[in-house]
Each structure stands twice: as C-alpha cells, then as structure tokens.
Design an enzyme around this catalytic site. Sequence first.
Site, PDB file in Angstrom:
ATOM      1  N   GLU A 133       4.204  -4.909  13.071  1.00  0.00           N
ATOM      2  CA  GLU A 133       5.576  -5.335  12.768  1.00  0.00           C
ATOM      3  C   GLU A 133       6.364  -5.803  13.991  1.00  0.00           C
ATOM      4  OE1 GLU A 133       7.340  -2.039  10.661  1.00  0.00           O
ATOM      5  OE2 GLU A 133       5.948  -2.205   8.990  1.00  0.00           O
ATOM      6  N   ASN A 173      -0.661  -6.676  12.614  1.00  0.00           N
ATOM      7  CA  ASN A 173      -0.385  -6.252  11.236  1.00  0.00           C
ATOM      8  C   ASN A 173       1.110  -6.393  10.936  1.00  0.00           C
ATOM      9  OD1 ASN A 173      -1.554  -4.836   8.880  1.00  0.00           O
ATOM     10  ND2 ASN A 173      -0.170  -3.157   9.425  1.00  0.00           N
ATOM     11  N   HIS A 209       3.269  -4.057   0.673  1.00  0.00           N
ATOM     12  CA  HIS A 209       3.875  -2.960  -0.080  1.00  0.00           C
ATOM     13  C   HIS A 209       4.736  -3.576  -1.190  1.00  0.00           C
ATOM     14  CE1 HIS A 209       2.644   0.189   2.651  1.00  0.00           C
ATOM     15  NE2 HIS A 209       2.983  -0.595   3.653  1.00  0.00           N
ATOM     16  N   GLU A 238      -2.248  -2.674   3.407  1.00  0.00           N
ATOM     17  CA  GLU A 238      -1.371  -1.591   2.935  1.00  0.00           C
ATOM     18  C   GLU A 238      -0.832  -1.916   1.537  1.00  0.00           C
ATOM     19  OE1 GLU A 238       1.577  -0.386   5.807  1.00  0.00           O
ATOM     20  OE2 GLU A 238       0.313  -0.925   7.506  1.00  0.00           O
ATOM     21  N   ASP A 240       0.543  -1.414  -2.188  1.00  0.00           N
ATOM     22  CA  ASP A 240       1.248  -0.553  -3.137  1.00  0.00           C
ATOM     23  C   ASP A 240       1.769  -1.435  -4.255  1.00  0.00           C
ATOM     24  OD1 ASP A 240       1.586   2.250  -2.231  1.00  0.00           O
ATOM     25  OD2 ASP A 240       2.686   1.405  -0.535  1.00  0.00           O
TER      26      ASP A 240
HETATM   27  C1  XIL Z   1       4.271   5.254   6.531  1.00  0.00           C
HETATM   28  C2  XIL Z   1       3.512   6.556   6.289  1.00  0.00           C
HETATM   29  O1  XIL Z   1       2.669   6.423   5.183  1.00  0.00           O
HETATM   30  C3  XIL Z   1       4.510   7.655   6.060  1.00  0.00           C
HETATM   31  O2  XIL Z   1       3.833   8.893   5.911  1.00  0.00           O
HETATM   32  C4  XIL Z   1       5.496   7.719   7.226  1.00  0.00           C
HETATM   33  O3  XIL Z   1       6.481   8.686   6.959  1.00  0.00           O
HETATM   34  C5  XIL Z   1       6.154   6.377   7.437  1.00  0.00           C
HETATM   35  O4  XIL Z   1       5.157   5.395   7.622  1.00  0.00           O
HETATM   36  N1  XIL Z   1       4.251   0.183   6.963  1.00  0.00           N
HETATM   37  C6  XIL Z   1       3.357   0.698   7.867  1.00  0.00           C
HETATM   38  C7  XIL Z   1       2.939   2.106   7.773  1.00  0.00           C
HETATM   39  O5  XIL Z   1       2.818  -0.054   8.684  1.00  0.00           O
HETATM   40  O6  XIL Z   1       2.691   2.669   9.036  1.00  0.00           O
HETATM   41  C8  XIL Z   1       3.938   2.935   7.037  1.00  0.00           C
HETATM   42  O7  XIL Z   1       3.362   4.239   6.828  1.00  0.00           O
HETATM   43  C9  XIL Z   1       4.321   2.297   5.721  1.00  0.00           C
HETATM   44  C10 XIL Z   1       4.966   0.959   5.987  1.00  0.00           C
END
Ligand code: XIL
Length: 324
Positions: A133, A173, A209, A238, A240
């Site tokens: 990020e 990433n 996400h 990642e 979701d």
């Molecule tokens: C999240 C973790 O899953 C949580 O447990 C933590 O509290 C916060 O971070 N983007 C990312 C990840 O790159 O590192 C994040 O992970 C979710 C968003």
Amino acid sequence: MSSEATLRERAKARGIEFGAALSADPLREDSNYWNTARTEFTSVTTSSELKMGPLRPSRKTYDFTDADAIVDFGNEYDMTVRGHTLVWHTQKPDWFQEWDYSGDQVREFLRDHIRTVAGRYGTRIDAWDVVNEGVHEDGSMRESVWYEGMGPEYIEKAFEWADEVTDSDLFYNDYDLPTEPEKADAVYDLLADFLDRGVPVDGVGLQLHGIGSQADPEDVAETVQRFRDLGLDVHLTELDVAYEVGSVPDDPLAAQAEYYRDLVRACVDAGVDSITTWGVNDGNSWVRDFYKAEERFTIDPLLFDRKCDPKPAYYAVKEALAEE
Ligand code: XIL
C-alpha cells in the site's frame, strides 16, 4: 477427478495456487480451522504475524513464534508460503512511533529489518509482499515514516535489500487497482520504471477486499492482463466478499458464490496463478474485528462458514477451477 475432490486437489490439477491467510491462534487452538487449512488450500499467507508491530516487541528484540507457526505449517504440508509484509505504513511497533529518528536512522532501521526478516526465512518463504500500500488513490505516494525518512526511494531500496538476502519472489501489493485508474497508472509507472532500471520486482499483488462493494471481475482481469503484459506475475492476494448491511442481495450466499466463480474464472483465464482468500472461515475473518465498531457489513466473506463447513462459494470456486 471426482466431484468430491477438495479445493486443494482441484487447484493442483489446474496448476493454480489457492491459499488462505492464516492466523497463529486459531491454527494452534481450533482443530477444524487447522484441518480446513491443511486439506483445502495449497498456499498460506501470514495475516499479521510478519508485520513489524507483532514481530518486534521492543527495539532490540524479535519474536518469531507466531510467524514460525504459520511458515512451519506451510512448509511441513508442502504448501506455498507468502510472507506479508516487510514494509507497511501501519501496524508498526508502539515503541517505534515514539522514537525520534533522523532520515539516516530510518534507512538503517528499515534495511536491518528487511535483511533480518527476509534473510531468516530464506527459501522457507516463496513470495514476499515487500511493500504494501505505498500509493494513494489519486496516484500520489502515501506519506509514511518510510516516505518521510527516505523519500520515494524507500520502495526500490526495500526490494533491493530483500533481494540481497533471499531468492523469494518479490511483490508490490495494494488495494483498489482495478477500480482506481489513477492509482493503477501510478503503480504501473512505478513498476515499469523498476523493471527498466533492473530493480528486482517479480510481481504485483491485488488485494480485492470486496467489503461493501466488489470490483467487476472483467475490470480485475484487465488489470491482471495489463501488469502481466509488463512481464510481472499477478496474484490475487487478499480476497473477501462481504455485503453492506441494507444492501445485502436477496440470496447472499448465491450472489457471493456467483461473484467468486466469475472472478476466479476471469482471472485464471487472464493468467493469474495464485489466489488467496483473506482468512480460512467466516468465524475468524478480520472483517469481524476490524469493522466491529461500525457493524456496517455482513461478516461472512469467505468460502467456509463459522463451523468451517463449505459454503456455495466453495463449490463455485471448485467449478471455476475445473473448467479449462
Ligand atoms: C489485517 C489483518 O487481517 C488484521 O488482523 C489486522 O488487525 C489488520 O490487518 N490489507 C492488508 C492486510 O494488506 O495486511 C490487512 O490485514 C487487511 C487489509
């Protein structure tokens, strides 16, 4: 292959890594979680255990216990291991925020951190999210302690320092690349320039996400294609799929399954060879904790439900992987 084949078997047959981000506590304490991770996935990512904050309880010490629990699990069961993440603007140690540092100190600190962590794991970690990020939605560089201390050069330095101590694949990433054109252009230009100048970057990770809204699978596939055309690997790192309370589809499980199917199909067709959901099952999803205060979102973003039973999305992903 029988329709009873696991996701792991389907993914292997298709030549795709299909992984989950793991957390050390449920891996140790919850046998359902452990079994699901073990039998259904080909790859694991550390969710927070390799971030600087959890890893470094004090300025002079590291605690690798939780990170090792996940990396050892992956190594033992012949899974690909993704290390997340060496450099991020957040989840830094409390003691670090209070420390008054000069630019040179930031540089020396970051170099030591990267060399120590990436060097320690060597080939036990297959791919690293080196920088997470680093770019804002408008395409500008994100302000962070790293950026303030070292300027924009901190990103390429992070890749170079990691490359000095490991042969792992090195990834940049980030989130929202398929939906924020200015951000995608800035990341594209950054990585194209790295490739031109021989900065050691192997790939780009798309976070995805879909919490409240999901990127159109065709837009994701276009983004994949664009970065692959540069010569980079592209991983979906990642995933979701969760809905905003108030705009939940009539049949959320069916809608979620359809989205997962379309996304996996489009991205595998576009050349993605590694996909990771951000967790194993809904009961341990980060959405539950992270968005708790807001209660704006449904908290069932994954392929397995709170009891680790497979959801329609699980079968949909297997179907998508079965198609050639
Ligand atoms: C999240 C973790 O899953 C949580 O447990 C933590 O509290 C916060 O971070 N983007 C990312 C990840 O790159 O590192 C994040 O992970 C979710 C968003």
